[in-house]
Design an enzyme around this catalytic site. Structure first.
Site: not given
Ligand SMILES: *Cc1c(COP(=O)(O)O)cnc(C)c1O
Length: 429
Positions: A144, A239, A267
């Site tokens: 994701y 990511d 995060k």
């Molecule tokens: C949480 C997450 C996102 C998206 O971040 P948001 O702040 O919710 O838009 C993208 N990539 C990874 C790997 C994530 O865990």
């Protein structure tokens, strides 16, 4: 457990918000039951509006590595707020947080702050396309990367549990250049590169997958991605929105010693406030406006409250003992859960990397999305509800990571393992 106030609030919320929530997984659809409305958090604990207390292993989906309402973070936010919440002009806090991040992740020679992980990945891909002049991107099943159109294919996490393989509303054209391959499948990536190599702008990957539950990369997988992208002139994007400061203080890139061209963060770096960042090689980052032609902007980007919370969080993590202890407690939890499952005769596989873990209800190895989705989600739901009654708040879906904080002490973890022993009894054999 009395949850009457939560139930009342949930009915009110359902009139206002689709499904009663402002982000889908919060609705508990994947595990049954109704979401709890939270009144406050303190350290390792969440308190709901009915006064129930839970040990929190969601931690706002990862950011709260120092637990809820850490005094240093609260003080930083409070002091900063007194001086104004946003200027739409540069402030020194941005430099401080930028430098702190760089100290942990030297691959980010330059970076840009945005407001969410979604923005970070979306922009990193725009940048990769701008830099390479190519249009195709490669992503992995079950990874994701936020909810940008071009990335909403086989996207794990909430999308997976809702059983929406691709979201309606995503035009076919937006995903036409998104190539999807199984995670950990080097041969599939090689064949993709041999057919389309010169058209691929970037490979984007969760270097340790967290959004199909925690699934580590197999030895050689990330190395192969690095080699193939370099050979073909494509960029490698890690990511690390979730894994940054979670699998290692320097992220997966430090843990596995791989140098991606671009990295996306979010995060943890916002200390619990909305945040994202993308960064990497200077030569690439200089393509970003106003130093270069690739446009990206944000009214609240780099806002002082987020910067202050991020600085306070990363300052604490500079003490390696703090991080090492969180990792140690995560290992203890994983071992305890395995032992408790064996005692109860329940088949589970516990994956742990750094301060992240997932308990999969299966006895088959999980290496990618097709194996992850064979996990018995009904048992997970059963387990989740039993743990909640024991005062333990786990992620409300099988396909999510769990997280620990610096407040998850030995005592808290032992209590959790005891709870798991009881909860596993409820799983049919
Ligand atoms: C949480 C997450 C996102 C998206 O971040 P948001 O702040 O919710 O838009 C993208 N990539 C990874 C790997 C994530 O865990």
């Amino acid at each position: 457990m009395d949850t009457s106030k939560s139930q009342q609030l949930f009915s009110a919320a359902q009139q206002l918000f689709p499904g009663g929530v402002n982000s889908p997984v919060r609705a508990f659809r994947a595990v049954g039951g109704q979401p709890l409305f939270i009144d406050r958090g303190q350290g390792a604990y969440l308190y709901d509006v009915d006064g129930n207390r839970f040990v929190d292993y969601v931690l706002s989906w990862g950011p709260l590595i120092l637990g809820h309402a850490h005094p240093a973070v609260v003080a930083a936010i409070t002091e900063t707020a007194l001086r104004g919440t946003s200027f739409g002009a540069p402030s020194e806090l941005e430099i401080k947080l930028g430098r702190l991040i760089q100290a942990f992740m030297p691959n980010l020679e330059m970076l840009r702050f945005v407001n969410s992980g979604t923005e970070a990945t979306m922009t990193a891909l725009r940048l990769a396309r701008a830099y390479t002049g190519r249009s195709k991107i490669v992503k992995f099943e079950g990874c994701y990367h936020g909810h940008a159109d071009m990335l909403l294919v086989k996207a794990g996490s909430g999308v997976a549990t809702l059983g929406l393989p691709d979201s309606p509303g995503v035009p076919v054209a937006s995903v036409a250049d998104t190539l999807v391959v199984p995670f950990n499948d080097i041969a599939a990536v090689e064949s993709l590169f041999s057919q389309n190599g010169h058209e691929i702008a970037a490979v984007i990957v969760e270097p340790v997958a967290g959004n199909m539950g925690v699934v580590p990369p197999e030895p050689g997988f990330l190395e192969s991605l690095r080699r193939l992208t370099t050979e073909c002139g494509a960029l490698l994007i890690f990511d690390e929105v979730m894994t940054g400061f979670r699998v290692h203080p320097g992220g997966a890139q430090a843990l596995y010693d791989i140098h991606p061209d671009l990295t996306t963060l979010g995060k943890v770096i916002g200390g619990g406030l909305p945040v994202g960042a993308y960064g990497g090689r200077k030569e690439i980052m200089q393509m970003v406006a106003p130093s270069g032609p690739m446009y990206q902007a944000g009214t609240l980007s780099g806002n002082p409250l987020t910067m202050a919370a991020g600085i306070a969080t990363l300052e604490e993590l500079r003490n390696p003992e703090i991080w090492n202890n969180i990792e140690h407690m995560t290992t203890c939890l994983g071992e305890g859960m395995r032992a408790a499952a064996i005692n109860a005769g329940v088949k589970v596989i516990v994956h742990q990397v750094g301060t992240m873990f997932t308990t999969f209800f299966t006895d088959q190895p999980i290496t990618n999305w097709s194996s992850a989705k064979l996990a018995y989600t009904q048992f997970y739901g059963e387990f989740f509800r039993a743990m909640l009654l024991e005062g333990i708040y786990l992620a409300p879906s099988q396909f999510e990571a769990g997280f620990l904080s610096s407040y998850h002490s030995e005592e808290v973890v032992e209590k959790t393992i005891e709870a798991a022993q009881n909860a596993f009894q409820r799983i049919p054999k």
